[in-house]
Design a protein around this motif. Structure first.
Motif, PDB file in Angstrom:
ATOM      1  N   VAL A  54       0.848  -1.191   0.000  1.00 52.38           N
ATOM      2  CA  VAL A  54       0.000   0.000   0.000  1.00 52.38           C
ATOM      3  C   VAL A  54       0.885   1.244   0.000  1.00 52.38           C
ATOM      4  CG1 VAL A  54      -1.780   1.290   1.209  1.00 52.38           C
ATOM      5  CG2 VAL A  54      -1.850  -1.214   1.211  1.00 52.38           C
ATOM      6  N   VAL A  55       0.792   2.038  -1.072  1.00 56.51           N
ATOM      7  CA  VAL A  55       1.589   3.269  -1.152  1.00 56.51           C
ATOM      8  C   VAL A  55       0.719   4.516  -1.171  1.00 56.51           C
ATOM      9  CG1 VAL A  55       3.590   2.180  -2.242  1.00 56.51           C
ATOM     10  CG2 VAL A  55       1.738   3.062  -3.676  1.00 56.51           C
ATOM     11  N   ALA A  56      -0.573   4.368  -1.358  1.00 59.64           N
ATOM     12  CA  ALA A  56      -1.476   5.522  -1.299  1.00 59.64           C
ATOM     13  C   ALA A  56      -2.872   5.054  -0.940  1.00 59.64           C
ATOM     14  CB  ALA A  56      -1.495   6.273  -2.632  1.00 59.64           C
TER      15      ALA A  56
ATOM     16  N   GLY B 113      -6.887   6.486  -0.770  1.00 56.52           N
ATOM     17  CA  GLY B 113      -7.870   7.529  -0.975  1.00 56.52           C
ATOM     18  C   GLY B 113      -8.635   7.796   0.310  1.00 56.52           C
ATOM     19  N   GLU B 114      -9.360   8.876   0.341  1.00 59.01           N
ATOM     20  CA  GLU B 114     -10.097   9.265   1.539  1.00 59.01           C
ATOM     21  C   GLU B 114     -11.012   8.137   2.021  1.00 59.01           C
ATOM     22  OE1 GLU B 114     -13.001  12.899   3.109  1.00 59.01           O
ATOM     23  OE2 GLU B 114     -12.170  12.908   1.068  1.00 59.01           O
ATOM     24  N   GLY B 115     -10.848   7.726   3.273  1.00 61.38           N
ATOM     25  CA  GLY B 115     -11.683   6.691   3.878  1.00 61.38           C
ATOM     26  C   GLY B 115     -11.275   5.271   3.590  1.00 61.38           C
ATOM     27  N   ALA B 116     -10.299   5.064   2.719  1.00 62.83           N
ATOM     28  CA  ALA B 116      -9.943   3.696   2.318  1.00 62.83           C
ATOM     29  C   ALA B 116      -9.272   2.911   3.434  1.00 62.83           C
ATOM     30  CB  ALA B 116      -9.040   3.726   1.083  1.00 62.83           C
ATOM     31  N   GLY B 117      -8.431   3.587   4.215  1.00 64.10           N
ATOM     32  CA  GLY B 117      -7.741   2.891   5.297  1.00 64.10           C
ATOM     33  C   GLY B 117      -8.708   2.325   6.316  1.00 64.10           C
ATOM     34  N   GLU B 118      -9.664   3.131   6.719  1.00 62.75           N
ATOM     35  CA  GLU B 118     -10.654   2.693   7.709  1.00 62.75           C
ATOM     36  C   GLU B 118     -11.566   1.616   7.122  1.00 62.75           C
ATOM     37  OE1 GLU B 118     -10.109   5.756   6.717  1.00 62.75           O
ATOM     38  OE2 GLU B 118      -9.295   6.816   8.463  1.00 62.75           O
ATOM     39  N   LYS B 119     -11.908   1.756   5.861  1.00 62.28           N
ATOM     40  CA  LYS B 119     -12.824   0.818   5.216  1.00 62.28           C
ATOM     41  C   LYS B 119     -12.245  -0.587   5.178  1.00 62.28           C
ATOM     42  CE  LYS B 119     -15.313   0.093   0.843  1.00 62.28           C
ATOM     43  NZ  LYS B 119     -15.589   0.662  -0.508  1.00 62.28           N
ATOM     44  N   TYR B 120     -10.957  -0.699   4.869  1.00 64.68           N
ATOM     45  CA  TYR B 120     -10.347  -2.016   4.673  1.00 64.68           C
ATOM     46  C   TYR B 120      -9.407  -2.435   5.798  1.00 64.68           C
ATOM     47  CZ  TYR B 120     -12.086  -1.486  -0.091  1.00 64.68           C
ATOM     48  OH  TYR B 120     -12.895  -1.315  -1.193  1.00 64.68           O
ATOM     49  N   GLY B 121      -9.191  -1.567   6.767  1.00 60.82           N
ATOM     50  CA  GLY B 121      -8.236  -1.887   7.817  1.00 60.82           C
ATOM     51  C   GLY B 121      -6.817  -1.918   7.302  1.00 60.82           C
ATOM     52  N   LEU B 122      -6.530  -1.076   6.318  1.00 58.23           N
ATOM     53  CA  LEU B 122      -5.202  -1.029   5.711  1.00 58.23           C
ATOM     54  C   LEU B 122      -4.475   0.235   6.125  1.00 58.23           C
ATOM     55  CD1 LEU B 122      -5.986  -2.196   2.053  1.00 58.23           C
ATOM     56  CD2 LEU B 122      -4.842  -3.518   3.839  1.00 58.23           C
ATOM     57  N   SER B 123      -3.147   0.109   6.222  1.00 60.57           N
ATOM     58  CA  SER B 123      -2.286   1.249   6.509  1.00 60.57           C
ATOM     59  C   SER B 123      -1.214   1.338   5.451  1.00 60.57           C
ATOM     60  CB  SER B 123      -1.625   1.080   7.889  1.00 60.57           C
ATOM     61  OG  SER B 123      -2.581   0.982   8.912  1.00 60.57           O
ATOM     62  N   LEU B 124      -0.648   2.504   5.293  1.00 59.05           N
ATOM     63  CA  LEU B 124       0.452   2.677   4.352  1.00 59.05           C
ATOM     64  C   LEU B 124       1.583   1.722   4.714  1.00 59.05           C
ATOM     65  CD1 LEU B 124       0.541   6.575   4.075  1.00 59.05           C
ATOM     66  CD2 LEU B 124      -0.358   4.966   2.387  1.00 59.05           C
ATOM     67  N   GLY B 125       2.124   1.038   3.709  1.00 62.64           N
ATOM     68  CA  GLY B 125       3.198   0.090   3.933  1.00 62.64           C
ATOM     69  C   GLY B 125       2.748  -1.346   4.092  1.00 62.64           C
ATOM     70  N   ASP B 126       1.440  -1.551   4.298  1.00 62.23           N
ATOM     71  CA  ASP B 126       0.925  -2.921   4.426  1.00 62.23           C
ATOM     72  C   ASP B 126       1.069  -3.674   3.107  1.00 62.23           C
ATOM     73  OD1 ASP B 126       0.155  -2.637   7.055  1.00 62.23           O
ATOM     74  OD2 ASP B 126      -1.985  -2.369   6.622  1.00 62.23           O
ATOM     75  N   VAL B 127       1.256  -4.982   3.219  1.00 58.84           N
ATOM     76  CA  VAL B 127       1.169  -5.860   2.057  1.00 58.84           C
ATOM     77  C   VAL B 127      -0.297  -6.258   1.916  1.00 58.84           C
ATOM     78  CG1 VAL B 127       1.885  -8.064   1.055  1.00 58.84           C
ATOM     79  CG2 VAL B 127       3.522  -6.679   2.344  1.00 58.84           C
ATOM     80  N   ALA B 128      -0.822  -6.184   0.694  1.00 57.03           N
ATOM     81  CA  ALA B 128      -2.256  -6.413   0.505  1.00 57.03           C
ATOM     82  C   ALA B 128      -2.529  -7.161  -0.794  1.00 57.03           C
ATOM     83  CB  ALA B 128      -3.010  -5.083   0.504  1.00 57.03           C
ATOM     84  N   VAL B 129      -3.697  -7.811  -0.815  1.00 50.56           N
ATOM     85  CA  VAL B 129      -4.222  -8.441  -2.028  1.00 50.56           C
ATOM     86  C   VAL B 129      -5.675  -8.020  -2.172  1.00 50.56           C
ATOM     87  CG1 VAL B 129      -2.686 -10.439  -1.941  1.00 50.56           C
ATOM     88  CG2 VAL B 129      -4.889 -10.543  -0.763  1.00 50.56           C
ATOM     89  N   SER B 130      -6.225  -8.291  -3.344  1.00 47.24           N
ATOM     90  CA  SER B 130      -7.615  -7.939  -3.618  1.00 47.24           C
ATOM     91  C   SER B 130      -8.277  -9.113  -4.323  1.00 47.24           C
ATOM     92  CB  SER B 130      -7.684  -6.689  -4.501  1.00 47.24           C
ATOM     93  OG  SER B 130      -9.003  -6.210  -4.655  1.00 47.24           O
TER      94      SER B 130
END
Length: 365
Positions: free
Chosen positions: A86-88, A90-107
């Motif tokens: 995760v490098v960016a 959008g507004e509300g995205a972190g809270e929505k998905y429980g993601l923070s900058l620097g996290d490794v993520a999949v979709s």
């Protein structure tokens, strides 16, 4: 609050762009910017799926038949098996998905509409308006340095217990798990999985967790069959060496296997399965076929009264896939055979097409 960023983002990025069948080009493409509720990943790894190959080669599902439109919407960036950082946000995205900058993520590979009958019933993977990454304009894929996850996407943080290099296999493994669930395997069942490619191997590992009476893997490649053993197959059969239908019938006192899962994408595997499955058995069809398959439906109906189950995507299976990888239930170092730079995408496609030297081929942007 606006966009949160981990690092300065370039204006353009390297990307593979699909312009048409057998017309994929490495280009400089504008780096996407996440809008409200959206996530931007710096791609760590992206897999080349059999469906990517079939789209490249012109399968009717992706390019249409004249009567029905194709699924692919070029120009589009392919790639639906991916993991990124995760490098960016959008507004509300972190809270929505429980993601923070620097996290490794999949979709998850499909971005549903969340409005249709299927989405409203929790059957989002069958959404007729859903867009699978890499084929549609709403959901460009990850054969690029960055990938944008739309606001309607289903995203997960990858736990640290899953190596980043292995996390690219979460998507195909989730598909494999769903196919096994569709088989409704019981403890006394003889289960046959046709195809020991990346997805078939994931099915073997998932079916092993069901602990059937006998788990059989079939493939034309002896090396892949050895990997299938390491994934949990009790018995492996090569049709070039034995009559696999005859062998399965011998193993089951002539009745046939209880569950047959087709994961080869070859028409011969369908007729083979109909010949070796027992009456009242369950046949799971997983593959994307390159051409129409013709069979005698009398076998399905009047002769054997089979349960025919399709299998599509990997709904609700991503957490299970991550847990399986964290526990080391698959020999990932032997499954992930080729790691290539993005610029070598054509070599990767050829490796997948040949299928003789590789199992899972990935690209690293």
């Amino acid at each position: 609050m606006g966009i949160q960023t981990l690092e300065s983002l370039p204006k353009t990025m390297a990307a593979v762009v699909c312009h048409g069948l057998e017309d994929y080009r490495l280009e400089e493409y504008p780096t996407p910017t996440p809008g409200p509720g959206e996530v931007l990943l710096r791609v760590e790894s992206v897999g080349i799926c059999a469906s990517d190959l079939k789209c490249y080669m012109g399968a009717p599902l992706f390019w249409g038949t004249g009567d029905t439109p194709g699924y692919c919407q070029p120009p589009v960036i392919p790639g639906h098996e991916f993991v990124g950082r995760v490098v960016a946000l959008g507004e509300g995205a972190g809270e929505k998905y429980g993601l923070s900058l620097g996290d490794v993520a999949v979709s998850e590979q499909i971005v549903p509409c969340w409005q249709c009958r299927f989405c409203q019933r929790g059957q989002y993977w069958m959404c007729p308006n859903g867009d699978v990454y890499g084929f549609r304009q709403r959901a460009f894929g990850a054969m690029a340095e960055y990938v944008r996850l739309p606001a309607d996407a289903i995203n997960y943080r990858v736990p640290e217990t899953v190596p980043v290099a292995h996390a690219v296999f979460i998507e195909p493994l989730a598909c494999s798990i769903h196919a096994v669930q569709r088989g409704e395997i019981e403890l006394d069942h003889v289960v046959v999985i046709a195809g020991a490619g990346p997805l078939g191997l994931g099915m073997v590992a998932a079916a092993r967790l069901k602990n059937p009476h006998l788990l059989v893997a079939i493939d034309l490649n002896d090396h892949r069959l050895e990997i299938a053993r390491k994934c949990g197959a009790d018995l492996v059969l090569n049709p070039r060496q034995v009559d696999v239908v005859e062998e399965v019938l011998k193993l089951t006192d002539g009745y046939g296997c209880d569950v047959y899962i087709e994961a080869t994408g070859h028409p011969a595997a369908v007729t083979q399965g109909l010949a070796m499955i027992r009456r009242l058995g369950t046949f799971v069809e997983f593959s994307v076929m390159r051409e129409p398959v013709t069979v005698d439906w009398t076998v399905i109906g009047d002769l054997k009264e089979l349960n025919i189950h399709g299998s599509h995507l990997g709904p609700y299976c991503y957490p299970i896939a991550m847990e399986m990888l964290a526990k080391g239930l698959l020999p990932m170092e032997e499954i992930l055979t080729h790691s290539l730079p993005l610029a070598s995408f054509e070599q990767g496609i050829e490796l997948v097409h040949a299928g003789t030297e590789s199992i899972k081929v990935t690209l690293q942007p």
